[in-house]
Design an enzyme around this catalytic site. Structure first.
Site, short mmCIF file in Angstrom:
data_model
loop_
_atom_site.label_atom_id
_atom_site.label_comp_id
_atom_site.label_asym_id
_atom_site.label_seq_id
_atom_site.Cartn_x
_atom_site.Cartn_y
_atom_site.Cartn_z
N LYS A 1 0.80 -1.22 0.00
CA LYS A 1 0.00 0.00 0.00
C LYS A 1 0.84 1.28 0.00
O LYS A 1 0.44 2.30 -0.56
CB LYS A 1 -0.95 0.01 1.21
CG LYS A 1 -2.08 -0.99 1.11
CD LYS A 1 -3.02 -0.86 2.29
CE LYS A 1 -4.15 -1.87 2.23
NZ LYS A 1 -5.10 -1.73 3.35
N ASP B 1 -10.10 2.63 2.39
CA ASP B 1 -10.14 2.11 3.75
C ASP B 1 -10.72 3.15 4.72
O ASP B 1 -11.45 2.80 5.65
CB ASP B 1 -8.73 1.73 4.22
CG ASP B 1 -8.23 0.44 3.59
OD1 ASP B 1 -9.06 -0.38 3.17
OD2 ASP B 1 -7.00 0.26 3.51
#
Length: 298
Positions: free
Chosen positions: A77, A113
């Site tokens: 990420k 997220d």
């Protein structure tokens, strides 16, 4: 051609050890309901035999092969950021990308997220106090949920991590973004004092996954005045949630974050509005029939 004009999509997930991921079924079920041809492929760097640092090459290959977008999970990420043409402001503030959309040959990074956790928390624990929040974990998921908590109105988030530098780095980043005094770092040896006066706990470590069983803190530190918000979603009921509910804590499992972040990614990939609540039901169904495993947020 605009996204809305398409009826066929090819997307994927890049990460390590992602074989048990529920993302393919979750996305493809929603696409089926919308009458779309939608293929979601797993691109496991372990299977490919490449290191996480090769994520840029994998992203470029996917773009050249005609993928419409990618989800990105652990441990890529942060590493993927240097290989993108543009980063959405929220992902840039986080320093983490979990969704890449290919637009006119350009790779644009997003982070769903934050919005996924915020939507889940607002729905599942709508009226809990947010003056003093203790968060366990300062990794990629931790950064996202800490941003979400402060966006939701938490007055102060104390980030607890065994790696003191990581906790300090996240707290400093949060204070730059939200204002001084909104976040503070701490080490696990301070948990007893912190939880005695806290309103709730956000858990953002791998502890509780099937491959990492157990509790992320001593059970005796929990008390009925705390609410608990979990990030782990496989299994949906972790040992932390079972223990907390047994003593009367309000508790939220990680299924909502998984469903709502996937819904936001689906929207970015297709330009179409997903049925988020239907995807939430899908998570419960899929997690119930699948082998519990060490799943990440996507």
């Amino acid at each position: 051609m605009t996204k809305d004009a398409k009826d066929s999509y090819l997307v994927g997930l890049i990460g390590s050890g992602i074989g048990p991921s529920l993302s393919p079924a979750l996305h493809e079920r929603e696409a089926d309901r919308q009458g779309l041809r939608y293929l979601y492929r797993l691109i496991d760097i372990d299977t490919l035999g490449v290191p996480p640092e090769a994520v840029g090459d994998v992203v470029r290959a996917a773009r050249d092969l005609g993928f419409d977008g990618l989800n990105i999970t652990h441990p890529c990420k942060q590493l993927v950021i240097g290989h993108l043409d543009e980063i959405a402001p929220q992902a840039e503030a986080l320093g983490a990308v979990n969704t890449v959309v290919f637009e006119d040959g350009r790779a644009v990074g997003h982070n769903t997220d934050v919005t996924g956790f915020a939507a889940s928390f607002a729905r599942g624990l709508p009226d809990v106090p947010l003056e003093r929040v203790v968060q366990l974990g300062a990794g990629g998921a931790g950064a996202a949920v800490a941003h979400a908590m402060l966006t939701l109105g938490a007055e102060r988030v104390t980030v607890v991590d065994a790696l003191a530098d990581r906790a300090a780095g996240l707290a400093a980043s949060l204070n730059r973004h939200f204002g001084e005094g909104r976040a503070a770092p701490a080490t696990p040896d301070r948990l007893a004092g912190l939880l005695a006066g806290a309103d709730g706990i956000v858990h953002a470590t791998p502890t509780g996954m099937a491959a990492h069983p157990g509790l992320p803190l001593p059970a005796e530190l929990l008390h009925p005045g705390l609410w608990i918000a979990e990030v782990v979603y496989r299994p949906l009921e972790t040992e932390l949630l079972r223990t907390a509910r047994a003593i009367g804590c309000a508790a939220l499992d990680g299924g909502g974050m998984a469903a709502f972040q996937a819904a936001d990614a689906f929207r970015l990939f297709t330009g179409r509005g997903p049925d988020s609540l239907r995807m939430l039901a899908d998570i419960a169904d899929l997690a119930g029939v699948a082998e519990p495993s060490a799943g990440h947020a996507v």
